[in-house]
Design an enzyme around this catalytic site. Sequence first.
Site, PDB file in Angstrom:
ATOM      1  N   HIS A 164      73.886  38.526  25.411  1.00  0.00           N
ATOM      2  CA  HIS A 164      72.941  38.326  24.308  1.00  0.00           C
ATOM      3  C   HIS A 164      71.525  38.326  24.884  1.00  0.00           C
ATOM      4  O   HIS A 164      71.341  38.566  26.103  1.00  0.00           O
ATOM      5  CB  HIS A 164      73.257  37.024  23.569  1.00  0.00           C
ATOM      6  CG  HIS A 164      73.447  35.845  24.496  1.00  0.00           C
ATOM      7  ND1 HIS A 164      72.425  35.316  25.240  1.00  0.00           N
ATOM      8  CD2 HIS A 164      74.557  35.132  24.809  1.00  0.00           C
ATOM      9  CE1 HIS A 164      72.872  34.302  25.955  1.00  0.00           C
ATOM     10  NE2 HIS A 164      74.179  34.177  25.722  1.00  0.00           N
ATOM     11  N   HIS A 172      70.833  36.606  28.193  1.00  0.00           N
ATOM     12  CA  HIS A 172      71.194  37.349  29.402  1.00  0.00           C
ATOM     13  C   HIS A 172      70.168  38.460  29.673  1.00  0.00           C
ATOM     14  O   HIS A 172      69.826  38.724  30.830  1.00  0.00           O
ATOM     15  CB  HIS A 172      72.575  37.992  29.242  1.00  0.00           C
ATOM     16  CG  HIS A 172      73.706  37.020  29.152  1.00  0.00           C
ATOM     17  ND1 HIS A 172      74.379  36.789  27.989  1.00  0.00           N
ATOM     18  CD2 HIS A 172      74.281  36.219  30.086  1.00  0.00           C
ATOM     19  CE1 HIS A 172      75.342  35.895  28.198  1.00  0.00           C
ATOM     20  NE2 HIS A 172      75.292  35.516  29.455  1.00  0.00           N
ATOM     21  N   ARG A 191      69.104  28.223  32.797  1.00  0.00           N
ATOM     22  CA  ARG A 191      69.062  26.755  32.923  1.00  0.00           C
ATOM     23  C   ARG A 191      69.857  26.054  31.828  1.00  0.00           C
ATOM     24  O   ARG A 191      69.969  24.837  31.840  1.00  0.00           O
ATOM     25  CB  ARG A 191      67.599  26.269  32.904  1.00  0.00           C
ATOM     26  CG  ARG A 191      66.873  26.567  34.208  1.00  0.00           C
ATOM     27  CD  ARG A 191      65.402  26.261  34.094  1.00  0.00           C
ATOM     28  NE  ARG A 191      65.181  24.861  33.809  1.00  0.00           N
ATOM     29  CZ  ARG A 191      64.430  24.039  34.524  1.00  0.00           C
ATOM     30  NH1 ARG A 191      63.823  24.498  35.603  1.00  0.00           N
ATOM     31  NH2 ARG A 191      64.273  22.794  34.172  1.00  0.00           N
ATOM     32  N   LYS A 192      70.427  26.818  30.879  1.00  0.00           N
ATOM     33  CA  LYS A 192      71.313  26.152  29.906  1.00  0.00           C
ATOM     34  C   LYS A 192      72.490  25.536  30.658  1.00  0.00           C
ATOM     35  O   LYS A 192      72.925  24.445  30.349  1.00  0.00           O
ATOM     36  CB  LYS A 192      71.815  27.123  28.840  1.00  0.00           C
ATOM     37  CG  LYS A 192      72.689  26.395  27.806  1.00  0.00           C
ATOM     38  CD  LYS A 192      73.049  27.273  26.653  1.00  0.00           C
ATOM     39  CE  LYS A 192      74.110  28.269  27.011  1.00  0.00           C
ATOM     40  NZ  LYS A 192      75.428  27.633  27.304  1.00  0.00           N
ATOM     41  N   ARG A 237      79.337  31.761  23.342  1.00  0.00           N
ATOM     42  CA  ARG A 237      80.289  31.050  22.478  1.00  0.00           C
ATOM     43  C   ARG A 237      79.724  30.798  21.082  1.00  0.00           C
ATOM     44  O   ARG A 237      80.473  30.394  20.192  1.00  0.00           O
ATOM     45  CB  ARG A 237      80.728  29.735  23.133  1.00  0.00           C
ATOM     46  CG  ARG A 237      81.608  29.976  24.369  1.00  0.00           C
ATOM     47  CD  ARG A 237      82.160  28.685  24.949  1.00  0.00           C
ATOM     48  NE  ARG A 237      83.179  28.931  25.951  1.00  0.00           N
ATOM     49  CZ  ARG A 237      82.990  28.909  27.278  1.00  0.00           C
ATOM     50  NH1 ARG A 237      81.776  28.663  27.771  1.00  0.00           N
ATOM     51  NH2 ARG A 237      83.982  29.137  28.107  1.00  0.00           N
TER      52      ARG A 237
END
Length: 298
Positions: free
Chosen positions: A39, A42, A153-154, A192
């Site tokens: 997505h 990325h 960083r998620k 997700r």
Amino acid sequence: MSQPSCVVHHEPESLRQACNDARAKGLRVGLVPTMGALHAGHAALVSEAHRRCGFVAATVFVNPTQFGPNEDFAKYPRTLDRDVALCAEAGACCVFAPPVEAMYPPGEATRVRVSGLTEVLCGASRPGHFDGVATIVTKLFALAGPCTAVFGRKDYQQLKVIERLVRDLLLPVEVVGHPIVREPDGLAMSSRNRYLSDAEHARALSLSAGLSDAVHAFERGERRVGVLRGIVRSRMEPAVDSIDYVELAHADTVQPHGDEETLGARALLAVAAKVGPARLIDNVVLGEDPAPKVEEAR
Ligand code: PAF
């Protein structure tokens, strides 16, 4: 506009060769490891690698060893053609998409474990998850050779685990953490998220809304761990199906603070929760990150 070209490698040795060839031409190698179902978050990682490096390899591999027995390995979305197009558009020169047997040959028996950082937060509820991540990332680093590797960083705890393994194993890799990319309504982008219905998506906004409330409280001077956790939980509890954790933790070691503690100038606030079929995570570093902007009405 014609699509930029992007070679797809399936064999580990062809990725190794491509990276060696790039370095022989004097190019810095950039590596963006992913599990696909890509997505805009990325795409931002690939663009960041492209900004820093003359040759960018993105990897697409749904890594079985980082999934628990009751997790979503089998149904994890596999969208290679679209992933390759997105990587090419964002500046990747190649995509590495190996079969499972190439990364885990029959009889393989080696795992990489980073102690200390991996038993808390997501590691507590996903035993073995970070061993799987550390193992596959070490293999990818071994193939790519000296490089700059970009991670989101998620997955903050994952980023700290990877930084530590690079340091401990003396790997010639510069690790770059890219800021979280959010949907326009504030939900942290995740592969997700596509599991969510519109109603579940709306409920999932309680994660970023809780973080946002806590950032504002922190900015007003609130430093009590118990109070800050309570602020986040009170947003999330009515909306999500179950809370895995809401933790304030040391931003470098990711060790959680107790409710009776008082924070210093900087701390990680990390959350994980189940919404419908999806387990979602999000975080902010208090004292460093701005409050996520959240648009809850959908
Ligand atoms: O963040 C991910 O997508 C994965 O955990 C990673 C780093 C690609 C390892 O499989």
